[in-house]
Design a protein around this motif. Structure first.
Motif, PDB file in Angstrom:
ATOM      1  N   ASP A  75       1.724   1.339  28.841  1.00 55.14           N
ATOM      2  CA  ASP A  75       1.384   1.582  30.242  1.00 55.14           C
ATOM      3  C   ASP A  75       0.922   0.317  30.971  1.00 55.14           C
ATOM      4  O   ASP A  75       1.224   0.118  32.139  1.00 55.14           O
ATOM      5  CB  ASP A  75       0.280   2.647  30.336  1.00 55.14           C
ATOM      6  N   SER A  76       0.162  -0.515  30.281  1.00 55.90           N
ATOM      7  CA  SER A  76      -0.428  -1.677  30.935  1.00 55.90           C
ATOM      8  C   SER A  76       0.496  -2.895  30.913  1.00 55.90           C
ATOM      9  O   SER A  76       0.141  -3.949  31.438  1.00 55.90           O
ATOM     10  CB  SER A  76      -1.758  -2.038  30.258  1.00 55.90           C
ATOM     11  N   PHE A  77       1.677  -2.747  30.306  1.00 56.90           N
ATOM     12  CA  PHE A  77       2.557  -3.900  30.174  1.00 56.90           C
ATOM     13  C   PHE A  77       3.413  -4.089  31.424  1.00 56.90           C
ATOM     14  O   PHE A  77       4.010  -3.146  31.934  1.00 56.90           O
ATOM     15  CB  PHE A  77       3.465  -3.717  28.949  1.00 56.90           C
ATOM     16  N   ASN A  78       3.460  -5.324  31.911  1.00 54.67           N
ATOM     17  CA  ASN A  78       4.319  -5.683  33.031  1.00 54.67           C
ATOM     18  C   ASN A  78       5.714  -5.954  32.496  1.00 54.67           C
ATOM     19  O   ASN A  78       5.937  -6.942  31.804  1.00 54.67           O
ATOM     20  CB  ASN A  78       3.751  -6.917  33.745  1.00 54.67           C
ATOM     21  N   SER A  79       6.657  -5.072  32.820  1.00 50.30           N
ATOM     22  CA  SER A  79       8.010  -5.179  32.271  1.00 50.30           C
ATOM     23  C   SER A  79       8.718  -6.454  32.700  1.00 50.30           C
ATOM     24  O   SER A  79       9.735  -6.836  32.108  1.00 50.30           O
ATOM     25  CB  SER A  79       8.851  -3.958  32.668  1.00 50.30           C
ATOM     26  N   GLN A  80       8.193  -7.123  33.741  1.00 45.42           N
ATOM     27  CA  GLN A  80       8.802  -8.366  34.215  1.00 45.42           C
ATOM     28  C   GLN A  80       8.259  -9.594  33.485  1.00 45.42           C
ATOM     29  O   GLN A  80       8.771 -10.706  33.674  1.00 45.42           O
ATOM     30  CB  GLN A  80       8.549  -8.524  35.722  1.00 45.42           C
ATOM     31  N   PHE A  81       7.236  -9.375  32.653  1.00 44.56           N
ATOM     32  CA  PHE A  81       6.637 -10.514  31.950  1.00 44.56           C
ATOM     33  C   PHE A  81       7.594 -11.011  30.865  1.00 44.56           C
ATOM     34  O   PHE A  81       8.024 -10.235  30.013  1.00 44.56           O
ATOM     35  CB  PHE A  81       5.305 -10.112  31.326  1.00 44.56           C
ATOM     36  N   PRO A  82       7.921 -12.298  30.870  1.00 43.42           N
ATOM     37  CA  PRO A  82       8.961 -12.815  29.957  1.00 43.42           C
ATOM     38  C   PRO A  82       8.434 -13.115  28.550  1.00 43.42           C
ATOM     39  O   PRO A  82       8.169 -14.255  28.195  1.00 43.42           O
ATOM     40  CB  PRO A  82       9.420 -14.098  30.659  1.00 43.42           C
ATOM     41  N   ILE A  83       8.288 -12.070  27.742  1.00 40.59           N
ATOM     42  CA  ILE A  83       7.825 -12.253  26.369  1.00 40.59           C
ATOM     43  C   ILE A  83       8.782 -11.515  25.435  1.00 40.59           C
ATOM     44  O   ILE A  83       9.219 -10.394  25.730  1.00 40.59           O
ATOM     45  CB  ILE A  83       6.375 -11.745  26.196  1.00 40.59           C
ATOM     46  N   THR A  84       9.130 -12.162  24.347  1.00 43.04           N
ATOM     47  CA  THR A  84      10.069 -11.564  23.408  1.00 43.04           C
ATOM     48  C   THR A  84       9.342 -10.697  22.387  1.00 43.04           C
ATOM     49  O   THR A  84       8.112 -10.760  22.246  1.00 43.04           O
ATOM     50  CB  THR A  84      10.864 -12.643  22.657  1.00 43.04           C
ATOM     51  N   VAL A  85      10.128  -9.905  21.668  1.00 46.40           N
ATOM     52  CA  VAL A  85       9.571  -9.059  20.612  1.00 46.40           C
ATOM     53  C   VAL A  85       8.830  -9.909  19.581  1.00 46.40           C
ATOM     54  O   VAL A  85       7.691  -9.601  19.192  1.00 46.40           O
ATOM     55  CB  VAL A  85      10.700  -8.253  19.933  1.00 46.40           C
ATOM     56  N   LYS A  86       9.439 -10.988  19.150  1.00 44.93           N
ATOM     57  CA  LYS A  86       8.815 -11.855  18.149  1.00 44.93           C
ATOM     58  C   LYS A  86       7.532 -12.467  18.672  1.00 44.93           C
ATOM     59  O   LYS A  86       6.535 -12.580  17.936  1.00 44.93           O
ATOM     60  CB  LYS A  86       9.793 -12.949  17.722  1.00 44.93           C
ATOM     61  N   GLU A  87       7.511 -12.827  19.940  1.00 46.58           N
ATOM     62  CA  GLU A  87       6.307 -13.423  20.524  1.00 46.58           C
ATOM     63  C   GLU A  87       5.169 -12.409  20.620  1.00 46.58           C
ATOM     64  O   GLU A  87       4.002 -12.760  20.417  1.00 46.58           O
ATOM     65  CB  GLU A  87       6.639 -13.997  21.902  1.00 46.58           C
ATOM     66  N   VAL A  88       5.507 -11.155  20.924  1.00 48.86           N
ATOM     67  CA  VAL A  88       4.486 -10.104  20.965  1.00 48.86           C
ATOM     68  C   VAL A  88       3.791  -9.989  19.613  1.00 48.86           C
ATOM     69  O   VAL A  88       2.555  -9.945  19.518  1.00 48.86           O
ATOM     70  CB  VAL A  88       5.114  -8.748  21.356  1.00 48.86           C
ATOM     71  N   LEU A  89       4.594  -9.957  18.551  1.00 49.28           N
ATOM     72  CA  LEU A  89       4.016  -9.819  17.214  1.00 49.28           C
ATOM     73  C   LEU A  89       3.296 -11.091  16.780  1.00 49.28           C
ATOM     74  O   LEU A  89       2.293 -11.033  16.061  1.00 49.28           O
ATOM     75  CB  LEU A  89       5.106  -9.444  16.208  1.00 49.28           C
ATOM     76  N   SER A  90       3.783 -12.235  17.214  1.00 45.42           N
ATOM     77  CA  SER A  90       3.119 -13.502  16.891  1.00 45.42           C
ATOM     78  C   SER A  90       1.733 -13.561  17.531  1.00 45.42           C
ATOM     79  O   SER A  90       0.771 -14.039  16.911  1.00 45.42           O
ATOM     80  CB  SER A  90       3.964 -14.686  17.366  1.00 45.42           C
ATOM     81  N   CYS A  91       1.625 -13.077  18.764  1.00 44.70           N
ATOM     82  CA  CYS A  91       0.322 -13.034  19.433  1.00 44.70           C
ATOM     83  C   CYS A  91      -0.643 -12.126  18.683  1.00 44.70           C
ATOM     84  O   CYS A  91      -1.823 -12.447  18.515  1.00 44.70           O
ATOM     85  CB  CYS A  91       0.485 -12.564  20.873  1.00 44.70           C
ATOM     86  N   LEU A 119      13.749  -9.753  25.257  1.00 45.16           N
ATOM     87  CA  LEU A 119      12.556  -9.555  26.068  1.00 45.16           C
ATOM     88  C   LEU A 119      12.070  -8.116  25.913  1.00 45.16           C
ATOM     89  O   LEU A 119      12.865  -7.169  25.993  1.00 45.16           O
ATOM     90  CB  LEU A 119      12.852  -9.842  27.533  1.00 45.16           C
ATOM     91  N   LEU A 120      10.774  -7.963  25.704  1.00 48.57           N
ATOM     92  CA  LEU A 120      10.219  -6.630  25.476  1.00 48.57           C
ATOM     93  C   LEU A 120      10.506  -5.698  26.657  1.00 48.57           C
ATOM     94  O   LEU A 120      10.814  -4.516  26.469  1.00 48.57           O
ATOM     95  CB  LEU A 120       8.707  -6.734  25.247  1.00 48.57           C
ATOM     96  N   GLY A 121      10.427  -6.228  27.865  1.00 49.92           N
ATOM     97  CA  GLY A 121      10.649  -5.408  29.042  1.00 49.92           C
ATOM     98  C   GLY A 121      12.070  -4.921  29.211  1.00 49.92           C
ATOM     99  O   GLY A 121      12.327  -4.007  29.999  1.00 49.92           O
ATOM    100  N   MET A 122      13.001  -5.505  28.472  1.00 49.55           N
ATOM    101  CA  MET A 122      14.404  -5.100  28.568  1.00 49.55           C
ATOM    102  C   MET A 122      14.777  -4.043  27.534  1.00 49.55           C
ATOM    103  O   MET A 122      15.901  -3.551  27.534  1.00 49.55           O
ATOM    104  CB  MET A 122      15.314  -6.329  28.394  1.00 49.55           C
ATOM    105  N   LEU A 123      13.852  -3.698  26.670  1.00 54.18           N
ATOM    106  CA  LEU A 123      14.131  -2.709  25.633  1.00 54.18           C
ATOM    107  C   LEU A 123      13.971  -1.297  26.180  1.00 54.18           C
ATOM    108  O   LEU A 123      13.253  -1.061  27.154  1.00 54.18           O
ATOM    109  CB  LEU A 123      13.181  -2.899  24.451  1.00 54.18           C
ATOM    110  N   SER A 124      14.612  -0.338  25.520  1.00 56.27           N
ATOM    111  CA  SER A 124      14.429   1.072  25.868  1.00 56.27           C
ATOM    112  C   SER A 124      13.042   1.522  25.420  1.00 56.27           C
ATOM    113  O   SER A 124      12.357   0.839  24.644  1.00 56.27           O
ATOM    114  CB  SER A 124      15.499   1.926  25.191  1.00 56.27           C
ATOM    115  N   GLY A 125      12.635   2.708  25.904  1.00 52.89           N
ATOM    116  CA  GLY A 125      11.332   3.243  25.516  1.00 52.89           C
ATOM    117  C   GLY A 125      11.212   3.421  24.011  1.00 52.89           C
ATOM    118  O   GLY A 125      10.168   3.135  23.418  1.00 52.89           O
ATOM    119  N   GLY A 126      12.289   3.885  23.376  1.00 52.54           N
ATOM    120  CA  GLY A 126      12.265   4.085  21.927  1.00 52.54           C
ATOM    121  C   GLY A 126      12.177   2.780  21.163  1.00 52.54           C
ATOM    122  O   GLY A 126      11.493   2.683  20.142  1.00 52.54           O
TER     123      GLY A 126
END
Length: 223
Positions: A75-91, A119-126
């Motif tokens: 809910d709190s994620f900005n879908s326009q924020f340019p972060i990849t799946v790998k970067e999310v987990l790295s953080c 990019l995380l924001g480009m993924l589907s909800g699932g």
């Protein structure tokens, strides 16, 4: 693993209690689905187990501090924020004590390795939900708690998510606790059902719950 004794909880900190005199033992290694009507305090119960909320009365004893939590959505994620799946987990990895976690190995568990640079924001909800499960797995938790993991998820990703959860439960011996709004999904995937009704709880094996439903018994009277 989780022992709840004489628990009472109200958001006003006084009676009447939304959860009233709850006594419950959740065994190690179960796949437990929590069901109940909207407003029956399913999310409140898991917040109490997670320690986000504190009981007004009673206690919750958990034999491990290693719990992974998967929220319902980003809910709190900005879908326009340019972060990849790998970067999310790295953080997230930076916040963990164990720095030797292999992110690609974790992504393989949730079948998201091919999306590591997306990019995380480009993924589907699932797909986003599977990333959240991967994030929870990075701490190698003994218990994984999920809040309606199928909400807003298409059928293909639903099957993928529940296949992952069943495997984590059966093969990796993780205790799974999941709030479910779809009773058929709960019965198909769980080993146990916890029904919340009018502030009270009742724990069933899936076989017991199916028998009650098949015999058209009144669950409100059974609980």
């Amino acid at each position: 693993m989780i022992n709840i004794k004489n628990l009472c909880f109200s958001y006003s900190n006084k009676p009447p209690y939304a959860l009233n005199n709850i006594n419950l033992t959740i065994p190690d290694g179960v796949y437990l689905s929590i069901i109940g009507e909207n407003g029956s305090c399913k999310t409140t119960l898991i917040k109490l187990i997670l320690g986000i909320l504190k009981p007004n009365l009673g206690s919750i004893e958990i034999s491990t501090n290693n719990i992974g939590y998967v929220p319902q959505r980003l809910d709190s994620f900005n879908s326009q924020f340019p972060i990849t799946v790998k970067e999310v987990l790295s953080c997230h990895k930076k916040s963990l004590k164990n720095k030797n976690i292999n992110i690609l190995d974790i992504l393989k568990i949730v079948n998201m390795n091919d999306y590591k640079n997306k990019l995380l924001g480009m993924l589907s909800g699932g797909q986003q939900q599977r990333v959240l499960i991967a994030r929870a797995l990075m701490g190698n938790p003994d218990i994984i708690i999920l809040d309606e993991p199928s909400t807003g998820v298409d059928e293909i990703n639903q099957k993928e998510i529940y296949s992952i959860l069943r495997k984590l439960n059966k093969e990796n011996k993780k205790t799974i606790i999941s709030i479910e709004h779809n009773i058929n999904i709960a019965l198909e995937n769980s080993t146990h059902i916890l029904r919340i009704n009018n502030g009270e709880v009742k724990l069933y094996t899936v076989e017991e719950y199916k028998k009650i439903r098949n015999n058209n018994l009144d669950l409100d009277n059974v609980i």
